[in-house]
Design a protein around this motif. Structure first.
Motif, PDB file in Angstrom:
ATOM      1  N   ILE A 122       0.830  -1.201   0.000  1.00 10.42           N
ATOM      2  CA  ILE A 122       0.000   0.000   0.000  1.00 10.42           C
ATOM      3  C   ILE A 122       0.870   1.259   0.000  1.00 10.42           C
ATOM      4  CG2 ILE A 122      -1.532   1.406   1.462  1.00 10.42           C
ATOM      5  CD1 ILE A 122      -3.044  -0.669  -0.048  1.00 10.42           C
ATOM      6  N   ASN A 123       0.520   2.169  -0.901  1.00  5.20           N
ATOM      7  CA  ASN A 123       1.202   3.458  -1.015  1.00  5.20           C
ATOM      8  C   ASN A 123       0.196   4.556  -0.681  1.00  5.20           C
ATOM      9  OD1 ASN A 123       2.551   5.777  -1.700  1.00  5.20           O
ATOM     10  ND2 ASN A 123       2.865   5.240  -3.849  1.00  5.20           N
ATOM     11  N   LEU A 124       0.371   5.203   0.450  1.00 10.30           N
ATOM     12  CA  LEU A 124      -0.588   6.211   0.898  1.00 10.30           C
ATOM     13  C   LEU A 124      -0.573   7.479   0.045  1.00 10.30           C
ATOM     14  CD1 LEU A 124      -0.367   5.976   4.797  1.00 10.30           C
ATOM     15  CD2 LEU A 124      -2.233   5.227   3.315  1.00 10.30           C
ATOM     16  N   HIS A 152      -4.986   3.550  -4.081  1.00  7.08           N
ATOM     17  CA  HIS A 152      -4.653   2.763  -2.894  1.00  7.08           C
ATOM     18  C   HIS A 152      -5.395   3.295  -1.674  1.00  7.08           C
ATOM     19  CE1 HIS A 152      -0.727   0.581  -4.198  1.00  7.08           C
ATOM     20  NE2 HIS A 152      -1.490   0.834  -5.252  1.00  7.08           N
ATOM     21  N   ARG A 153      -5.531   4.598  -1.593  1.00  5.14           N
ATOM     22  CA  ARG A 153      -6.253   5.206  -0.459  1.00  5.14           C
ATOM     23  C   ARG A 153      -7.743   4.836  -0.501  1.00  5.14           C
ATOM     24  NH1 ARG A 153      -3.448   9.027   2.397  1.00  5.14           N
ATOM     25  NH2 ARG A 153      -5.415   9.939   3.137  1.00  5.14           N
ATOM     26  N   ILE A 154      -8.298   4.751  -1.692  1.00  5.33           N
ATOM     27  CA  ILE A 154      -9.700   4.349  -1.832  1.00  5.33           C
ATOM     28  C   ILE A 154      -9.884   2.900  -1.399  1.00  5.33           C
ATOM     29  CG2 ILE A 154     -11.522   3.894  -3.527  1.00  5.33           C
ATOM     30  CD1 ILE A 154     -10.492   6.410  -5.033  1.00  5.33           C
ATOM     31  N   THR A 189      -9.557   2.670   2.366  1.00  2.22           N
ATOM     32  CA  THR A 189     -10.762   3.172   3.038  1.00  2.22           C
ATOM     33  C   THR A 189     -11.866   2.125   3.017  1.00  2.22           C
ATOM     34  OG1 THR A 189     -10.229   5.477   2.473  1.00  2.22           O
ATOM     35  CG2 THR A 189     -12.521   4.985   3.029  1.00  2.22           C
ATOM     36  N   ALA A 190     -12.086   1.501   1.860  1.00  2.00           N
ATOM     37  CA  ALA A 190     -13.104   0.454   1.762  1.00  2.00           C
ATOM     38  C   ALA A 190     -12.753  -0.739   2.661  1.00  2.00           C
ATOM     39  CB  ALA A 190     -13.260   0.001   0.316  1.00  2.00           C
ATOM     40  N   TYR A 191     -11.467  -1.063   2.733  1.00  2.00           N
ATOM     41  CA  TYR A 191     -11.003  -2.187   3.566  1.00  2.00           C
ATOM     42  C   TYR A 191     -11.285  -1.916   5.047  1.00  2.00           C
ATOM     43  CZ  TYR A 191      -7.768  -5.454   5.825  1.00  2.00           C
ATOM     44  OH  TYR A 191      -7.213  -6.422   6.627  1.00  2.00           O
ATOM     45  N   PHE A 192     -10.896  -0.738   5.522  1.00  2.00           N
ATOM     46  CA  PHE A 192     -11.132  -0.413   6.928  1.00  2.00           C
ATOM     47  C   PHE A 192     -12.622  -0.253   7.213  1.00  2.00           C
ATOM     48  CE2 PHE A 192      -6.625   1.401   7.131  1.00  2.00           C
ATOM     49  CZ  PHE A 192      -6.141   0.279   7.803  1.00  2.00           C
ATOM     50  N   ASN A 193     -13.364   0.221   6.226  1.00  2.00           N
ATOM     51  CA  ASN A 193     -14.816   0.302   6.326  1.00  2.00           C
ATOM     52  C   ASN A 193     -15.391  -1.089   6.593  1.00  2.00           C
ATOM     53  OD1 ASN A 193     -17.625   0.348   5.155  1.00  2.00           O
ATOM     54  ND2 ASN A 193     -17.123   2.493   4.769  1.00  2.00           N
ATOM     55  N   PHE A 232      -9.946   9.972   2.234  1.00  2.00           N
ATOM     56  CA  PHE A 232      -9.131   9.402   1.157  1.00  2.00           C
ATOM     57  C   PHE A 232      -8.568  10.470   0.223  1.00  2.00           C
ATOM     58  CE2 PHE A 232     -12.810   9.195  -1.860  1.00  2.00           C
ATOM     59  CZ  PHE A 232     -12.165   9.601  -3.019  1.00  2.00           C
ATOM     60  N   ASN A 233      -9.276  11.609   0.063  1.00  2.00           N
ATOM     61  CA  ASN A 233      -8.760  12.617  -0.870  1.00  2.00           C
ATOM     62  C   ASN A 233      -7.783  13.602  -0.221  1.00  2.00           C
ATOM     63  OD1 ASN A 233     -10.242  14.691   0.381  1.00  2.00           O
ATOM     64  ND2 ASN A 233     -11.848  14.722  -1.166  1.00  2.00           N
ATOM     65  N   GLN A 234      -7.420  13.313   1.040  1.00  2.00           N
ATOM     66  CA  GLN A 234      -6.347  14.014   1.751  1.00  2.00           C
ATOM     67  C   GLN A 234      -6.646  15.483   2.057  1.00  2.00           C
ATOM     68  OE1 GLN A 234      -3.247  12.356  -1.148  1.00  2.00           O
ATOM     69  NE2 GLN A 234      -2.140  12.214   0.770  1.00  2.00           N
ATOM     70  N   THR A 235      -7.923  15.802   2.257  1.00  2.78           N
ATOM     71  CA  THR A 235      -8.270  17.153   2.699  1.00  2.78           C
ATOM     72  C   THR A 235      -8.663  17.172   4.178  1.00  2.78           C
ATOM     73  OG1 THR A 235     -10.578  16.864   1.979  1.00  2.78           O
ATOM     74  CG2 THR A 235      -9.048  17.845   0.396  1.00  2.78           C
ATOM     75  N   PHE A 236      -8.806  16.001   4.773  1.00  4.51           N
ATOM     76  CA  PHE A 236      -9.317  15.870   6.141  1.00  4.51           C
ATOM     77  C   PHE A 236      -8.481  16.642   7.160  1.00  4.51           C
ATOM     78  CE2 PHE A 236      -9.286  13.695  10.265  1.00  4.51           C
ATOM     79  CZ  PHE A 236     -10.638  13.605  10.567  1.00  4.51           C
ATOM     80  N   THR A 237      -7.170  16.405   7.177  1.00  2.11           N
ATOM     81  CA  THR A 237      -6.346  17.004   8.228  1.00  2.11           C
ATOM     82  C   THR A 237      -6.295  18.531   8.107  1.00  2.11           C
ATOM     83  OG1 THR A 237      -4.361  16.550   6.900  1.00  2.11           O
ATOM     84  CG2 THR A 237      -4.921  14.972   8.606  1.00  2.11           C
ATOM     85  N   GLU A 238      -6.256  19.042   6.885  1.00  2.81           N
ATOM     86  CA  GLU A 238      -6.260  20.502   6.704  1.00  2.81           C
ATOM     87  C   GLU A 238      -7.566  21.101   7.211  1.00  2.81           C
ATOM     88  OE1 GLU A 238      -5.925  23.872   3.148  1.00  2.81           O
ATOM     89  OE2 GLU A 238      -5.658  21.756   2.672  1.00  2.81           O
TER      90      GLU A 238
END
Length: 241
Positions: A64-66, A71-73, A76-80, A163-169
């Motif tokens: 997995i490459n973050l 890969h992020r999608i 996310t589905a896996y952890f879901n 997954f689209n990497q806007t969460f932390t901001e």
């Protein structure tokens, strides 16, 4: 569990606590709107694609490459699938039945949820909306997002922000006493999400074990509306908040 800083990527946090084990994945389904995963125990997880191309070949995810959006999608589905079925969640109502938004003075929505927008309009509750993929008169310009978020006391945040990497901001733009409500089928309802103190509740879903209809809908380019009748609404409450 390790105490992580609030600005850590949720997928990085979850990977540090839960291994991504491809041997547990029996099926991957992808379409124009969603990606779905079924685990060996029949549990199902989904993640919206937002027009990103995702391979259904398991061999593509040996490592997995973050930094890779597909890969992020998948992750996310896996952890879901892996984590949403735990005792951390309760059978849920619709967000409009569970949360009284009239108690807030400044509500912001990030990610356009049509039925919810209609609810706010009908109830005459002021709402500021941001959406990177949509342009119309109801949407506020993205250039204003940081300032508006700093003044919000409630934020309805699409779970695709993870997954689209806007969460932390987004999290870092919100004041400490603001309540965040994560929303959507892509939601990961895991104990580790309590790390983010501003999250009040997460509204997500599970599906009946081994319900192959969900994966077939996804393969046929179906979306949220198409599998809505097959999902079980769940709510994860941040008991530390």
């Amino acid at each position: 569990m390790t105490n992580y800083p609030e600005n850590i990527d949720p997928l990085e946090l979850l990977l540090s606590e839960h291994a991504f084990d491809l041997s547990h994945v029996t099926q991957i389904a992808t379409g124009q709107k969603y990606t779905g995963i079924m685990l060996a125990n029949g549990q199902i997880g989904v993640c919206a694609n937002l027009n990103n191309q995702v391979s259904s070949d398991k061999n593509s995810y040996q490592k997995i490459n973050l930094k890779n959006i597909s890969h992020r999608i998948i992750l996310t589905a896996y952890f879901n699938a892996l984590l949403n079925y735990s005792d951390n969640t309760n059978e849920g109502l619709d967000i409009t039945e569970d949360v009284n938004f009239k108690q807030y003075e400044n509500v912001v929505m990030i990610g356009y949820f049509k039925s919810l927008v209609n609810y706010f309009k009908n109830e005459e509750i002021p709402l500021t909306i941001f959406d990177m993929k949509r342009e119309d008169k109801t949407i506020t310009a993205m250039a204003e997002q940081k300032q508006v978020l700093s003044e919000a006391d409630a934020v309805i945040l699409t779970s695709t922000s993870i997954f689209n990497q806007t969460f932390t901001e987004i999290i870092q733009s919100i004041k400490a006493d603001c309540n965040i409500f994560l929303l959507g089928p892509s939601s990961i309802m895991a104990a580790e999400m309590r790390q983010y103190k501003k999250i009040k509740k997460i509204f997500g879903a599970t599906f009946s074990n081994s319900d192959h209809r969900i994966l077939e809908i996804i393969k046929k380019n179906g979306g949220t509306r198409d599998f809505l009748t097959y999902e079980n609404k769940r709510i994860f409450e941040n008991i530390t908040n």
